[in-house]
Design a protein around this motif. Sequence first.
Motif, mmCIF file in Angstrom:
data_model
loop_
_atom_site.group_PDB
_atom_site.id
_atom_site.type_symbol
_atom_site.label_atom_id
_atom_site.label_comp_id
_atom_site.label_asym_id
_atom_site.label_seq_id
_atom_site.Cartn_x
_atom_site.Cartn_y
_atom_site.Cartn_z
ATOM 1 N N ALA A 3 43.132 76.545 -53.075
ATOM 2 C CA ALA A 3 43.348 76.362 -51.561
ATOM 3 C C ALA A 3 42.229 77.172 -50.842
ATOM 4 N N ARG A 4 41.827 76.562 -49.511
ATOM 5 C CA ARG A 4 40.921 77.539 -48.685
ATOM 6 C C ARG A 4 41.524 77.330 -47.436
ATOM 7 N N HIS A 5 41.305 78.061 -46.534
ATOM 8 C CA HIS A 5 41.578 77.986 -45.211
ATOM 9 C C HIS A 5 40.215 78.395 -44.122
ATOM 10 N N HIS A 6 40.601 77.968 -42.922
ATOM 11 C CA HIS A 6 39.606 78.352 -41.934
ATOM 12 C C HIS A 6 39.371 79.811 -41.834
ATOM 13 N N PRO A 7 38.036 80.460 -42.033
ATOM 14 C CA PRO A 7 37.970 81.986 -41.849
ATOM 15 C C PRO A 7 38.689 82.645 -40.658
ATOM 16 N N ASP A 8 38.869 81.753 -39.608
ATOM 17 C CA ASP A 8 39.607 82.374 -38.570
ATOM 18 C C ASP A 8 40.988 82.392 -38.487
ATOM 19 N N ASN A 9 41.323 81.499 -39.413
ATOM 20 C CA ASN A 9 43.008 81.409 -39.555
ATOM 21 C C ASN A 9 43.760 82.462 -40.389
ATOM 22 N N ALA A 10 43.961 83.476 -40.227
ATOM 23 C CA ALA A 10 44.353 84.723 -40.964
ATOM 24 C C ALA A 10 45.801 84.145 -41.399
ATOM 25 N N ALA A 11 46.578 83.662 -40.570
ATOM 26 C CA ALA A 11 48.061 83.188 -40.843
ATOM 27 C C ALA A 11 48.115 82.302 -42.101
ATOM 28 N N SER A 12 47.242 81.311 -42.246
ATOM 29 C CA SER A 12 47.101 80.496 -43.425
ATOM 30 C C SER A 12 46.570 81.179 -44.624
ATOM 31 N N GLY A 13 45.911 82.432 -44.468
ATOM 32 C CA GLY A 13 45.509 83.182 -45.634
ATOM 33 C C GLY A 13 46.913 83.879 -46.123
ATOM 34 N N ARG A 14 47.649 84.381 -45.164
ATOM 35 C CA ARG A 14 48.967 85.079 -45.625
ATOM 36 C C ARG A 14 50.107 84.121 -46.057
ATOM 37 N N VAL A 15 50.125 82.832 -45.661
ATOM 38 C CA VAL A 15 50.776 82.030 -46.478
ATOM 39 C C VAL A 15 50.502 81.804 -47.864
ATOM 40 N N LEU A 16 49.083 81.510 -48.069
ATOM 41 C CA LEU A 16 48.834 81.602 -49.609
ATOM 42 C C LEU A 16 49.105 83.082 -50.250
ATOM 43 N N GLN A 17 48.757 83.987 -49.753
ATOM 44 C CA GLN A 17 49.183 85.217 -50.272
ATOM 45 C C GLN A 17 50.632 85.596 -50.591
ATOM 46 N N LYS A 18 51.578 85.095 -49.693
ATOM 47 C CA LYS A 18 53.092 85.054 -49.872
ATOM 48 C C LYS A 18 53.270 84.456 -51.016
ATOM 49 N N ASN A 19 52.504 83.389 -51.368
ATOM 50 C CA ASN A 19 53.209 82.411 -52.534
ATOM 51 C C ASN A 19 52.182 82.708 -53.929
ATOM 52 N N GLU A 20 51.592 83.960 -53.796
ATOM 53 C CA GLU A 20 51.004 84.491 -54.981
ATOM 54 C C GLU A 20 49.655 84.184 -55.316
ATOM 55 N N PHE A 21 48.822 83.446 -54.315
ATOM 56 C CA PHE A 21 47.588 82.992 -54.736
ATOM 57 C C PHE A 21 46.744 84.329 -54.705
#
Length: 157
Positions: free
Chosen positions: A118-136
Amino acid sequence: MIELRELTMDDAPALQRIYSGASLTYIERRALGIDEAVDLLTTTLTCARAEPRTLWAFGIAADDDLLGMVRLQCRTERHASLSYLLREDSWGRGYATQAVADILRRAFTTTRMASISARHHPDNAASGRVLQKNEFIYRGIQDGWPLYGIHKPGAAP
């Protein structure tokens, strides 16, 4: 609490609403008109029903209200990429985190997928947190976008 559900052609107006306004801030797409929403649904449903299956797409719903969509697109026989989008008025409630957890569970128990990126827009930190919470696991930057990956528990990386 959300549920992942099959999409139907009746979802076109809701999909049009999802693909509008601030929800488009971090994706490379413009707002959808109703005809474009119908076209997107038609293409999505056709691909999701094809054999061999190369796309899993589900609506993210709460109280029968379609709030977003989550998709897994096969890239190889054992690898898929993940994407998700929520309506702006549903941000910050944990819906994306739960939807990603649900689709990962499905992918790793009902398909042959061994890894998902998965990837996310560099300015969308919330989407990165979604991935991290799911162990990405963060894998670095690809074409300017933060890239993450996860392997099926017990599968070789």
